[in-house]
Design a protein around this motif. Structure first.
Motif, mmCIF file in Angstrom:
data_model
loop_
_atom_site.group_PDB
_atom_site.id
_atom_site.type_symbol
_atom_site.label_atom_id
_atom_site.label_comp_id
_atom_site.label_asym_id
_atom_site.label_seq_id
_atom_site.Cartn_x
_atom_site.Cartn_y
_atom_site.Cartn_z
ATOM 1 N N ALA A 1 -5.479 -19.793 26.126
ATOM 2 C CA ALA A 1 -5.437 -19.463 27.550
ATOM 3 C C ALA A 1 -6.590 -20.100 28.328
ATOM 4 O O ALA A 1 -6.613 -20.022 29.559
ATOM 5 N N ASP A 2 -7.539 -20.723 27.627
ATOM 6 C CA ASP A 2 -8.630 -21.402 28.318
ATOM 7 C C ASP A 2 -8.070 -22.520 29.212
ATOM 8 O O ASP A 2 -6.990 -23.055 28.944
ATOM 9 N N PRO A 3 -8.800 -22.896 30.256
ATOM 10 C CA PRO A 3 -8.276 -23.893 31.214
ATOM 11 C C PRO A 3 -8.402 -25.335 30.734
ATOM 12 O O PRO A 3 -9.043 -26.174 31.376
ATOM 13 N N CYS A 4 -7.799 -25.637 29.587
ATOM 14 C CA CYS A 4 -7.754 -27.018 29.118
ATOM 15 C C CYS A 4 -6.371 -27.587 29.412
ATOM 16 O O CYS A 4 -5.407 -26.844 29.590
ATOM 17 N N ARG A 5 -6.294 -28.907 29.454
ATOM 18 C CA ARG A 5 -4.991 -29.560 29.621
ATOM 19 C C ARG A 5 -4.390 -29.751 28.239
ATOM 20 O O ARG A 5 -4.929 -30.462 27.393
ATOM 21 N N SER A 6 -3.251 -29.099 27.979
ATOM 22 C CA SER A 6 -2.676 -29.084 26.644
ATOM 23 C C SER A 6 -1.162 -29.052 26.738
ATOM 24 O O SER A 6 -0.594 -28.451 27.657
ATOM 25 N N TRP A 7 -0.496 -29.690 25.753
ATOM 26 C CA TRP A 7 0.968 -29.641 25.764
ATOM 27 C C TRP A 7 1.474 -28.273 25.305
ATOM 28 O O TRP A 7 2.677 -28.016 25.326
ATOM 29 N N TYR A 8 0.544 -27.374 24.955
ATOM 30 C CA TYR A 8 0.937 -26.008 24.645
ATOM 31 C C TYR A 8 1.419 -25.265 25.898
ATOM 32 O O TYR A 8 2.059 -24.219 25.793
ATOM 33 N N LYS A 9 1.081 -25.798 27.066
ATOM 34 C CA LYS A 9 1.464 -25.171 28.336
ATOM 35 C C LYS A 9 1.726 -26.272 29.353
ATOM 36 O O LYS A 9 1.222 -27.390 29.236
ATOM 37 N N ASN A 10 2.527 -25.970 30.378
ATOM 38 C CA ASN A 10 2.917 -26.992 31.355
ATOM 39 C C ASN A 10 1.772 -27.384 32.285
ATOM 40 O O ASN A 10 1.758 -28.473 32.839
ATOM 41 N N ARG A 11 0.836 -26.474 32.482
ATOM 42 C CA ARG A 11 -0.319 -26.758 33.339
ATOM 43 C C ARG A 11 -1.505 -25.969 32.799
ATOM 44 O O ARG A 11 -1.326 -24.984 32.067
ATOM 45 N N PRO A 12 -2.746 -26.379 33.119
ATOM 46 C CA PRO A 12 -3.919 -25.728 32.526
ATOM 47 C C PRO A 12 -3.959 -24.217 32.698
ATOM 48 O O PRO A 12 -4.453 -23.507 31.821
ATOM 49 N N ALA B 1 4.376 -23.015 24.023
ATOM 50 C CA ALA B 1 4.588 -23.721 22.759
ATOM 51 C C ALA B 1 4.252 -22.886 21.530
ATOM 52 O O ALA B 1 4.724 -23.210 20.441
ATOM 53 N N LEU B 2 3.464 -21.826 21.674
ATOM 54 C CA LEU B 2 2.886 -21.175 20.500
ATOM 55 C C LEU B 2 3.348 -19.729 20.349
ATOM 56 O O LEU B 2 3.651 -19.040 21.316
ATOM 57 N N TRP B 3 3.340 -19.284 19.115
ATOM 58 C CA TRP B 3 3.717 -17.925 18.751
ATOM 59 C C TRP B 3 2.521 -16.986 18.944
ATOM 60 O O TRP B 3 1.381 -17.366 18.686
ATOM 61 N N PRO B 4 2.760 -15.765 19.381
ATOM 62 C CA PRO B 4 1.657 -14.808 19.564
ATOM 63 C C PRO B 4 1.220 -14.166 18.249
ATOM 64 O O PRO B 4 1.358 -12.957 18.037
ATOM 65 N N GLY B 5 0.701 -14.963 17.359
ATOM 66 C CA GLY B 5 0.268 -14.486 16.057
ATOM 67 C C GLY B 5 0.124 -15.638 15.091
ATOM 68 O O GLY B 5 0.259 -16.807 15.457
ATOM 69 N N SER B 6 -0.125 -15.319 13.848
ATOM 70 C CA SER B 6 -0.289 -16.338 12.817
ATOM 71 C C SER B 6 1.062 -16.773 12.270
ATOM 72 O O SER B 6 2.094 -16.163 12.572
ATOM 73 N N THR B 7 1.064 -17.808 11.444
ATOM 74 C CA THR B 7 2.305 -18.224 10.792
ATOM 75 C C THR B 7 2.789 -17.145 9.828
ATOM 76 O O THR B 7 3.991 -16.860 9.753
ATOM 77 N N LEU B 8 1.879 -16.515 9.080
ATOM 78 C CA LEU B 8 2.281 -15.426 8.201
ATOM 79 C C LEU B 8 2.889 -14.279 9.003
ATOM 80 O O LEU B 8 3.850 -13.632 8.571
ATOM 81 N N HIS B 9 2.325 -14.021 10.167
ATOM 82 C CA HIS B 9 2.859 -13.003 11.079
ATOM 83 C C HIS B 9 4.287 -13.360 11.483
ATOM 84 O O HIS B 9 5.179 -12.493 11.500
ATOM 85 N N TYR B 10 4.526 -14.635 11.770
ATOM 86 C CA TYR B 10 5.861 -15.091 12.169
ATOM 87 C C TYR B 10 6.858 -14.942 11.020
ATOM 88 O O TYR B 10 7.989 -14.492 11.220
ATOM 89 N N ILE B 11 6.432 -15.322 9.830
ATOM 90 C CA ILE B 11 7.322 -15.221 8.664
ATOM 91 C C ILE B 11 7.760 -13.776 8.453
ATOM 92 O O ILE B 11 8.933 -13.489 8.203
ATOM 93 N N GLU B 12 6.809 -12.834 8.598
ATOM 94 C CA GLU B 12 7.174 -11.419 8.445
ATOM 95 C C GLU B 12 8.075 -10.954 9.584
ATOM 96 O O GLU B 12 8.993 -10.150 9.385
#
Length: 593
Positions: free
Chosen positions: A477-488, A494-505
């Motif tokens: 959520a920091d104000p960087c320019r990233s393809w994870y979000k459309n604007r800073p 782009a990302l899941w609210p948790g870890s990959t293990l969290h997603y698998i569960e």
């Protein structure tokens, strides 16, 4: 006790059962179209072939070969930033990777050999691009429009279920810089590389310091006469401690091949480490602070240049943009034949780049390492039952159900859709979890007489609300320019609210309550003619549930998880990356929880 006469053949007439209709859970034929034969499309073909019968699958791939982005990306230095032994399917190791970070050619060979080994190319039509999909309410599926690029023809193909496996970092684009069409030199994009272009002895311009640009520079610098690299913003660059580049020796590869368990344990240790890094992405945690200090010291040590340090080291948190190992990149910036131009390019001229410092930089060859369209909109019109186009629905913000489906678009599934864990940890593990979830849906569709399935808008609305609340605690959520979000300052799509293990569960169980289901007629038609599937099989044990003891598996979620994860078999999962050597970061985060 009464006497019972047990016939030697207790199977009723199959013809009689057919006259009455099918048995319970009769597996009707399912016609599936998959868009893309990259990693996700190949995995889906493999799993459908392994687990299902009575289906038809066609995978349409726009390229002449399989493997998607790993076929397309052939630029100098192109590699994966995930350790190679963990950029494989969990069940399909590769014994002979050349090093920790493998080249795109090696990765292409891995997925191509996977397709050949399991005869997956029987389902694939290369040089066929999906250009539209239109819901057909009469048939309950999609009329898919395909362009055969080899024959320059178009045709329609109907399917019951449409799966989009076209990927994220695959739809490349030129940078939005005025005058790009005026340039008289050789213009290249890293994702559309021309192997015939020789960089030897040339003055090369390089636009971008994302993952591609970071890989290109150290590879082309030794052969080019000079490289002018144009950088408009800082980024964190440093190999993760313990996962630096390393070329495997012949002895190591022999051990991987011949000594049982050596490679598996090596892969497990790396995976544990990757999964243990999630706390790095949470604000105000010790792992995040320690990682920042480690990266800061590494960047300063490798740059050795006050001017570059002030401009290239970010003031936002580590992890706000995707981390990259950047092998040899920072060292290359200080070489005599490299010029770093920091700032914006105002326009591209006939000779090169005119920058905001008022200076024009002429170059013989201009390389754009400027990325992809990462808006998550489908690359073809996808028209649902109400006439809406998903491209329009997701124009401002893509909102999916757990990264795999869209409200209002039935029988449509997506690999690595919005808010999938593509930067949270090992990504191929997440793709496997998505494929398994999709199989549950397809199985239910096939055996429960379902007409359509789609996630409810309420479920997606609640998921997005939870995701947005979680992301305020993350460095993303920091104000960087990233393809994870459309604007800073925009929502993180782009990302899941948790870890990959969290997603698998999260994906282990099918939450059917989140789905709107419509049936072909009576919802209980799947009960069929009164016969079980067991009675169809004269070789099955028709008294299979009679036992000498209770050998059932765990009935609770916790019990199933402990059994699946082999809880109690590992002495201690250290997992997290400890850059200070002072404490175990995983144990500290557990204490904080």
């Amino acid at each position: 006790m009464a006497d019972f006469i047990i016939p030697t053949n207790i199977s009723p007439s199959l013809q009689a059962r057919r006259r009455l209709g099918g048995p319970i859970h009769a597996e009707r034929h399912v016609n599936i179209i998959c868009v893309g034969a990259g990693a996700s499309g190949l995995l889906m073909a493999y799993k459908l072939q392994k687990h299902f019968t009575n289906f038809t699958l066609t995978v349409y791939e726009k390229n002449p070969e399989v493997s998607g982005t790993w076929y397309e990306n052939r630029y100098p230095g192109c590699a994966c930033d995930v350790p190679s032994h963990n950029y494989t399917w969990s069940f399909e190791p590769k014994l002979d990777w050349s090093g920790v970070y493998a080249s795109s050619r090696e990765i292409f060979a891995y997925f191509d050999s996977f397709a050949n080994k399991y005869n997956l190319k029987q389902y694939i039509k290369t040089e066929h691009q999906v250009i539209g999909a239109y819901w057909n309410d009469e048939t309950g599926g999609y009329d898919v429009r395909i362009r055969d690029s080899k024959r320059d023809q178009e045709f329609d193909h109907h399917c019951d279920i449409l799966i989009n496996a076209s990927g994220i970092l695959n739809n490349w684009r030129w940078p939005a810089i005025p005058g790009l069409d005026k340039y008289k030199g050789t213009l290249l994009h890293t994702a559309n590389w021309d192997d015939s272009v020789d960089l030897t002895g040339k003055h090369v311009g390089l636009i971008g310091n994302g993952s591609s640009g970071i890989q290109v520079l150290p590879t082309i610098r030794p052969i080019a006469n000079h490289v002018t690299t144009f950088i408009r913003e800082p980024t964190w660059v440093s190999p993760v401690q313990g996962l630096e580049q390393h070329v495997y020796s012949d002895e190591e590869r022999r051990d991987f091949e011949r000594k049982p368990g050596v490679l598996t344990e090596y892969r497990k240790n790396i995976e544990r480490g990757l999964n243990g890094q999630f706390s790095i992405f949470l604000k105000d945690t010790k792992p995040n602070h320690d990682t920042r200090e480690y990266f800061l010291s590494q960047m300063k040590d490798k740059l050795q240049n006050q001017y570059l340090e002030e401009r290239l080291i970010p003031n936002w948190a580590v992890g706000c943009r995707r981390l990259t190992p950047g092998v040899g990149y920072l060292e290359s910036l200080g070489k005599d034949n490299v010029t770093v131009v920091y700032g914006e390019i105002n326009e591209v001229t006939e000779k090169g780049c005119l920058c905001d410092n008022g200076i024009e930089y002429p170059v013989d060859i201009l390389i754009c390492a400027t990325g992809f369209d990462t808006t998550f909109k489908p690359r073809f019109p996808l028209i649902g039952p109400d006439g809406l186009n998903l491209q329009d629905e997701w124009k401002d913000e893509a909102q999916s159900y757990l990264g795999m489906a869209a409200a209002g678009f039935p029988n449509y599934l997506i690999f690595l859709g919005p808010n999938s864990p593509i930067g949270n940890g090992p990504v191929l593990s997440a793709i496997e979890a998505q494929a398994d979830y999709m199989l549950k849906l397809i199985d239910r569709y096939q055996t429960y007489n379902i007409y359509t399935f789609s996630p409810t808008r309420e479920a997606i609305s609640d998921f997005i609300a939870h995701k947005d609340e979680f992301m305020t605690k993350s460095v993303w959520a920091d104000p960087c320019r990233s393809w994870y979000k459309n604007r800073p300052d925009g929502p993180i799509t782009a990302l899941w609210p948790g870890s990959t293990l969290h997603y698998i569960e999260a994906l282990m169980d099918l939450r059917i309550e989140d789905w709107e289901i419509k049936y072909n007629g009576n919802r209980f038609a799947w009960l069929g003619n009164g016969y079980s599937q067991t009675e169809l099989d004269s070789t099955a044990d028709w008294g299979y549930y009679i036992r000498e003891n209770d050998d059932d598996g765990p009935a609770s979620r916790a019990g199933k998880r402990r059994l699946l994860t082999k809880s109690g078999t590992v002495k201690q999962t250290s997992g997290g990356v400890d850059f200070t050597g002072k404490t175990n970061v995983v144990e500290e985060e557990r204490a904080n929880l």
